[in-house]
Structures are given as structure tokens and as C-alpha cells.
Design an enzyme around this catalytic site. Structure first.
Site, PDB file in Angstrom:
ATOM      1  N   SER A 180      39.609  29.524  71.027  1.00  0.00           N
ATOM      2  CA  SER A 180      39.349  30.502  72.078  1.00  0.00           C
ATOM      3  C   SER A 180      38.614  31.732  71.548  1.00  0.00           C
ATOM      4  CB  SER A 180      40.664  30.922  72.739  1.00  0.00           C
ATOM      5  OG  SER A 180      41.603  31.360  71.771  1.00  0.00           O
ATOM      6  N   ASP A 439      48.136  40.349  74.897  1.00  0.00           N
ATOM      7  CA  ASP A 439      47.158  39.615  74.091  1.00  0.00           C
ATOM      8  C   ASP A 439      46.635  40.558  73.020  1.00  0.00           C
ATOM      9  OD1 ASP A 439      45.096  38.223  72.934  1.00  0.00           O
ATOM     10  OD2 ASP A 439      44.014  37.806  74.788  1.00  0.00           O
ATOM     11  N   HIS A 442      42.727  38.114  71.109  1.00  0.00           N
ATOM     12  CA  HIS A 442      41.352  38.099  71.613  1.00  0.00           C
ATOM     13  C   HIS A 442      40.853  39.524  71.793  1.00  0.00           C
ATOM     14  CE1 HIS A 442      43.255  34.270  72.857  1.00  0.00           C
ATOM     15  NE2 HIS A 442      42.098  33.774  72.448  1.00  0.00           N
TER      16      HIS A 442
END
Length: 462
Positions: A180, A439, A442
Site C-alpha cells: 500500500s 494510520d 501511510h
């Protein structure tokens, strides 16, 4: 001739008649002046000759502006973008030996400095931002994380140029392959390029997340693809066995979903790492050779470093093998991203998991052992693959995009709780105890991941 002229002039104006002695004197002066003029016209001095040459050179240098056709005849052709503009600064010297290229810039060593320039896009101007990384649209209140740039210590990192990247990408196909974070970087690049030319989605597969996508920039006949492959080699992700979920990773097999497309690619960006940290069972030669974090299974326990190194090196060797099989001399760039650290300072499901609002200063936050080892694995594997490709003269160029240090210093660049719009709406409890997913892996878009693509641009143009 002079005597006749003066006699005639005396007849016309008797008031100017001169005595004989004065007449002779003036006549001599006139003859000397005529002699000097004759010498200048027919016997020019070296100084005047130099002036004529300088005038001619100036006319030739000015020719490109006034006469493009003549300019192409007098000057060398414009250099390719990756060669810089040294020749253009000396257009009148056609046979000059070019200066040696400077050594590659070490982008891994530097610091983050304030930068008042706004990003090339925002959370509403780019439609390819993954929802979980759209921090601005989801209400992140601070915006200071947008105004920093990475400054290497011993060289310069130019700001990203959509025009330069698209010109290089014209009639080419670039693919991002991996997990990702590879997708995060790909979407950042698409937004950066969209500020110059809008991309068109021409293929989408792989569920709601669109793990396999292909975009085309029609104006440039340029293609950018995204391939999901979190181990690069073949794997069954989170396969369940005896009620336990593990990744089954096959070290001796390759993920054909992307490897089979190598022949159609001009450049590939590979990015993996984080999936090797979670539980996995490793297969080689048809048998289980080890596992990581698998106390509930009857297998030999190992750390993931050796397996990660094995997967990276085998993948690069397979890329070189298949590239050679596709025809020696076909140019291709393979860039591998080094490990990008996470910044969890608290529980993943509580407020304040990655609360910082500014980058770390240089020296304030060193790399941990895991980050250092995984970075080292990529740098060394790429170095060895590059040496082999150079020796073979195959036209394949390997490069490591060393982003580990610069990413490690940006704890402020993650979405945190702003993976969704208004994440705290309807959530009870004290501010520090609110249960919400965070998160800290990312990157917000726009954000620090844009620097990854600045380095990518300079790497492919080198």
C-alpha cells in the site's frame, strides 16, 4: 586634384582667398589626411580585424533568435532532458568536450526545512487520492505539515516538475509494484502530474481498493500502472489454516501478475517491507522452511530479515533475467524504495497515536534496528544488481530510492485519525481516550510522500 578643388572654391567665394604659403600648408594637411584614410581602408590593423570577427560572432550567436533554420545548422541539437543544459550555455562551441557528469546526489542525508511554497494540488483538486490519505478533506485542523521540503546536505533536490516528468514519460509505461505504500506513492505521482495534464483511468481491478489500475495521460501517450504485490514474490495473503491466519510466502516463485508484464514496462518502482513484519509461513522448493511469529504452528521460528533479503534479491535477479530474455539493450529503469518507517507513539485505536505536528530535527530521531536493517537490505541488493546489469550491458538500470531517513523524520505527515471525515464525531470519552482508528504508516496527500517522487524524477533523469 586638391589644387583644382581649391582653385574652384576660390572663384566661387573670393572672400576665402588665401596667401600662397598658407595654401601650400593646408594642401599638405589635406594630402596627409587622405593618405591616412587610404591606409585604414586597405591595410586594416589587427585591432580592427578583431572587431570584425567579434561582430561576426555576435551575429552568429544571435542567429538562433532571428533564424531558427540557420540555428539548427550552426548549433548542436538540444540535449536530452537527463543531460542537463550545459551545452546550451555555450552554443557557439560545437566541438567542446563535455564536462564529466557530477556524482549522483546522496538524497539520504539531509534535513527538513520550512518551505512557504504551496503544494501543486490539494485534497479537492485531485481525484485519485485514496480516501484514507485525504487528510485535508477529512478535517485535519493543522496544515503545517504541508510546508516543508527536504534539503540534502551536499547537493540540491529540485522541486518536482510535472512538465519534466511527463516529457520523460512520453510514449513510456511506468509501473508501481508492491504494497500500500507503493500505491500511496503512485497516487501522489498521479496528483502531481494531474496539475499539468489530467490522467484517465483505463483499467481497474482488485476490489474496492483498486489494487490493479492503469492510467493514461492522453496528451503524452504516457501510462502509469499500479500492481498490488506486497511481497513481490508469490504469496497467499492472510490464508487461514487450523483457525490461524498467516501469510504463506513462496520464495522460489514469482508474482506473475506483475512479473509477466515486465516486457511492456519502461520503468518500475518497487516498494515492499511492512507485510514481512506480520506473521508468515515461508515456502521454498515445495516445503516449509521457516515461519515468523508462528508459535501456534509446528514450524521453525525465524525472524523476517533473512526472508526479506531473500525475496528482494531473488526478485531483482528475476527482473534482470527476464529483461535480458526480452532483448539485450532494451532500456529500463528499476527503482526500489527503501523502508518507510511508521510512527506509532500510542495505541493504534486511541487518539494521539501519532500526535506530532512538526518534523524531527536532524539527529533528534535515529533509525531503529528494524528500519536500519531493512534499508541496508535494499541498498546492498540494488547495488549488486546494478553492478551485474552494468557488466552485462543490458540497458537495465537499477537504483535505490533511499527515503528511510527523510521518512523517519516526518512523524507529522501521517493521517492519524483523519482516515475518515470528522473522525471524532459521535465518539465519547476524554480527548486522549477516544477510541478511533489511526494510520501512522501511510502518508497524507499532499505530504512528505511527494518528496519520494521528487527523488524518483531526478533518478530517472540521471
Amino acid at each position: 586634384m586638391v589644387t583644382n578643388f581649391l582653385q574652384k572654391y576660390q572663384l566661387q567665394n573670393h572672400q576665402l582667398l588665401l596667401p600662397k604659403k598658407q595654401f601650400v600648408t593646408y594642401a599638405l594637411y589635406a594630402l596627409i589626411a587622405l593618405a591616412f584614410l587610404h591606409y585604414l581602408l586597405f591595410y586594416p590593423t589587427p585591432t580592427s580585424e578583431k572587431a570584425v570577427v567579434v561582430a561576426q560572432v555576435r551575429e552568429e550567436v544571435a542567429a538562433p533568435v532571428s533564424d531558427p533554420v540557420n540555428a539548427r545548422q550552426q548549433l548542436p541539437p538540444p540535449p536530452a532532458p537527463q543531460q542537463g543544459d550545459e551545452v546550451l550555455r555555450n552554443p557557439q562551441v560545437e566541438d567542446e568536450v563535455p564536462a564529466p557528469a557530477p556524482p549522483p546526489c546522496d538524497y539520504s542525508d539531509g534535513e527538513w526545512v520550512p518551505d512557504a511554497r504551496p503544494p501543486l494540488y490539494n485534497g479537492t483538486s485531485c481525484s485519485t487520492i485514496k480516501d484514507g490519505q485525504n487528510c485535508m478533506a477529512h478535517g485535519r485542523p493543522d496544515t503545517g505539515y504541508l510546508y516543508w521540503r527536504w534539503r540534502p546536505r551536499r547537493c540540491d533536490l529540485p522541486a518536482f516538475s510535472p512538465e519534466a516528468f511527463l516529457l520523460w514519460l512520453r510514449n513510456r509505461h511506468l509501473a508501481f509494484v508492491g504494497d500500500s505504500l507503493a500505491r500511496n506513492q503512485a497516487e501522489s505521482l498521479l496528483c502531481l502530474l494531474a496539475s499539468r495534464s489530467p490522467p484517465e483511468l483505463v483499467h481497474r481491478d482488485g476490489g474496492e481498493e483498486g489494487r490493479f489500475r492503469r492510467f493514461v495521460f492522453r496528451e503524452f501517450n504516457a501510462t502509469v500502472s499500479v500492481f498490488w504485490s506486497p511481497f513481490l514474490v508469490k504469496a497467499d495473503e492472510k490464508a487461514e489454516r487450523d483457525g490461524v491466519r498467516h501469510n504463506n510466502v513462496f520464495l522460489d516463485a514469482f508474482d506473475e501478475r506483475w512479473v509477466s508484464r515486465l516486457g511492456a514496462l519502461d520503468a518500475a518502482v518497487l516498494s515492499v517491507g511492512h507485510w514481512f513484519l506480520i506473521p508468515g509461513v515461508y515456502h521454498d522448493g515445495g516445503r516449509v522452511v521457516a515461519c515468523h511469529d508462528c508459535a501456534d504452528l509446528n514450524h521453525t521460528e525465524t525472524d523476517f530479515f533473512g526472508v526479506y533479503k531473500d525475496a528482494v534479491r531473488r526478485t531483482l535477479a528475476e527482473v534482470a533475467r527476464r529483461h535480458g530474455g526480452g532483448g539485450a539493450g532494451r532500456e529500463m529503469v528499476v527503482a526500489m524504495i527503501t523502508f518507510s518507517p511508521a510512527h506509532f507513539e500510542g495505541d493504534w485505536d486511541k487518539a494521539g497515536a501519532c500526535p506530532r505536528k512538526r518534523p524531527y530535527k536532524a539527529g533528534e530521531k535515529g533509525l531503529g534496528y528494524t528500519e536500519s536493517e531493512m534499508r541496508k537490505t535494499v541498498v546492498e541488493a540494488v547495488r549488486d544488481a546494478a553492478a551485474g546489469a552494468d557488466a552485462a550491458g543490458s540497458g537495465l538500470r537499477f537504483a535505490a530510492l533511499d527515503v528511510t531517513t527523510l521518512a523517519n523524520l516526518r512523524p507529522d505527515g501521517h493521517p492519524g485519525p483523519y482516515m475518515h471525515r470528522d473522525p471524532f464525531a459521535g465518539v465519547g470519552g476524554d480527548a486522549g481516550e477516544k477510541r478511533v482508528q489511526n494510520d501512522c504508516v501511510h502518508w497524507c496527500m499532499p505530504g512528505p510522500v511527494g518528496t519520494f517522487n521528487e527523488i524518483l524524477l531526478q533518478t530517472i533523469l540521471r
